[in-house]
Design a protein around this motif. Structure first.
Motif, PDB file in Angstrom:
ATOM      1  N   ALA A 130       0.833  -1.198   0.000  1.00  0.00           N
ATOM      2  CA  ALA A 130       0.000   0.000   0.000  1.00  0.00           C
ATOM      3  C   ALA A 130       0.871   1.253   0.000  1.00  0.00           C
ATOM      4  CB  ALA A 130      -0.934   0.001   1.211  1.00  0.00           C
ATOM      5  N   GLU A 131       1.946   1.218   0.763  1.00  0.00           N
ATOM      6  CA  GLU A 131       2.861   2.363   0.815  1.00  0.00           C
ATOM      7  C   GLU A 131       3.468   2.634  -0.559  1.00  0.00           C
ATOM      8  OE1 GLU A 131       5.816   1.744   3.800  1.00  0.00           O
ATOM      9  OE2 GLU A 131       4.344   1.468   5.381  1.00  0.00           O
ATOM     10  N   ALA A 132       3.729   1.589  -1.309  1.00  0.00           N
ATOM     11  CA  ALA A 132       4.350   1.730  -2.629  1.00  0.00           C
ATOM     12  C   ALA A 132       3.436   2.458  -3.608  1.00  0.00           C
ATOM     13  CB  ALA A 132       4.725   0.372  -3.181  1.00  0.00           C
ATOM     14  N   LEU A 133       2.126   2.415  -3.386  1.00  0.00           N
ATOM     15  CA  LEU A 133       1.180   3.105  -4.274  1.00  0.00           C
ATOM     16  C   LEU A 133       1.237   4.619  -4.118  1.00  0.00           C
ATOM     17  CD1 LEU A 133      -2.026   0.904  -3.910  1.00  0.00           C
ATOM     18  CD2 LEU A 133      -0.522   1.034  -5.883  1.00  0.00           C
ATOM     19  N   VAL A 134       1.692   5.081  -2.979  1.00  0.00           N
ATOM     20  CA  VAL A 134       1.656   6.511  -2.677  1.00  0.00           C
ATOM     21  C   VAL A 134       2.926   7.182  -3.184  1.00  0.00           C
ATOM     22  CG1 VAL A 134       1.364   8.248  -0.881  1.00  0.00           C
ATOM     23  CG2 VAL A 134       0.280   6.026  -0.638  1.00  0.00           C
ATOM     24  N   LYS A 135       2.819   7.743  -4.352  1.00  0.00           N
ATOM     25  CA  LYS A 135       3.935   8.487  -4.945  1.00  0.00           C
ATOM     26  C   LYS A 135       3.348   9.712  -5.620  1.00  0.00           C
ATOM     27  CE  LYS A 135       6.807   4.503  -5.634  1.00  0.00           C
ATOM     28  NZ  LYS A 135       7.480   3.600  -6.503  1.00  0.00           N
ATOM     29  N   GLY A 136       3.734  10.871  -5.183  1.00  0.00           N
ATOM     30  CA  GLY A 136       3.226  12.096  -5.797  1.00  0.00           C
ATOM     31  C   GLY A 136       1.924  12.557  -5.179  1.00  0.00           C
ATOM     32  N   ARG A 137       1.045  13.086  -6.011  1.00  0.00           N
ATOM     33  CA  ARG A 137      -0.217  13.666  -5.541  1.00  0.00           C
ATOM     34  C   ARG A 137      -1.175  12.610  -5.022  1.00  0.00           C
ATOM     35  NH1 ARG A 137      -0.890  19.099  -7.207  1.00  0.00           N
ATOM     36  NH2 ARG A 137      -3.064  18.995  -6.636  1.00  0.00           N
ATOM     37  N   VAL A 138      -1.880  12.973  -3.979  1.00  0.00           N
ATOM     38  CA  VAL A 138      -2.870  12.072  -3.389  1.00  0.00           C
ATOM     39  C   VAL A 138      -4.254  12.644  -3.652  1.00  0.00           C
ATOM     40  CG1 VAL A 138      -3.758  11.119  -1.236  1.00  0.00           C
ATOM     41  CG2 VAL A 138      -1.299  11.304  -1.592  1.00  0.00           C
ATOM     42  N   ASP A 139      -5.118  11.847  -4.230  1.00  0.00           N
ATOM     43  CA  ASP A 139      -6.508  12.245  -4.408  1.00  0.00           C
ATOM     44  C   ASP A 139      -7.398  11.155  -3.808  1.00  0.00           C
ATOM     45  OD1 ASP A 139      -6.367  10.179  -6.233  1.00  0.00           O
ATOM     46  OD2 ASP A 139      -6.723  11.426  -7.997  1.00  0.00           O
ATOM     47  N   ALA A 140      -8.698  11.366  -3.849  1.00  0.00           N
ATOM     48  CA  ALA A 140      -9.633  10.428  -3.218  1.00  0.00           C
ATOM     49  C   ALA A 140      -9.549   9.035  -3.839  1.00  0.00           C
ATOM     50  CB  ALA A 140     -11.051  10.969  -3.302  1.00  0.00           C
TER      51      ALA A 140
END
Length: 71
Positions: free
Chosen positions: A19-29
């Motif tokens: 899950a952490e690997a998915l978070v790169k750059g901008r975060v949206d809903a």
């Protein structure tokens, strides 16, 4: 803040690395929802508490959006 008694501390890491690997750059809903689903992936509920898997998904999504200033 104090420390939790030994009985309440996990002996292994509970990080959701995938899950952490998915978070790169901008975060949206939409991304926050995907991360929440990935964090709960593989969770095996016990009898009578399957609703907690959904709680994990929602809690991760809300926390990520709050951290990104988009709550």
């Amino acid at each position: 803040m104090g420390r939790l008694p030994e009985v309440y501390r996990s002996r292994r890491s509970n990080r959701a690395v995938a899950a952490e690997a998915l978070v790169k750059g901008r975060v949206d809903a939409a991304l926050a929802e995907k991360v929440g689903a990935k964090a709960a992936e593989g969770a095996t509920p016990l009898a009578g508490n399957a609703y907690k898997v959904q709680h994990v998904k929602v809690a991760v999504k809300r926390a990520l959006l709050a951290a990104a200033g988009r709550s």
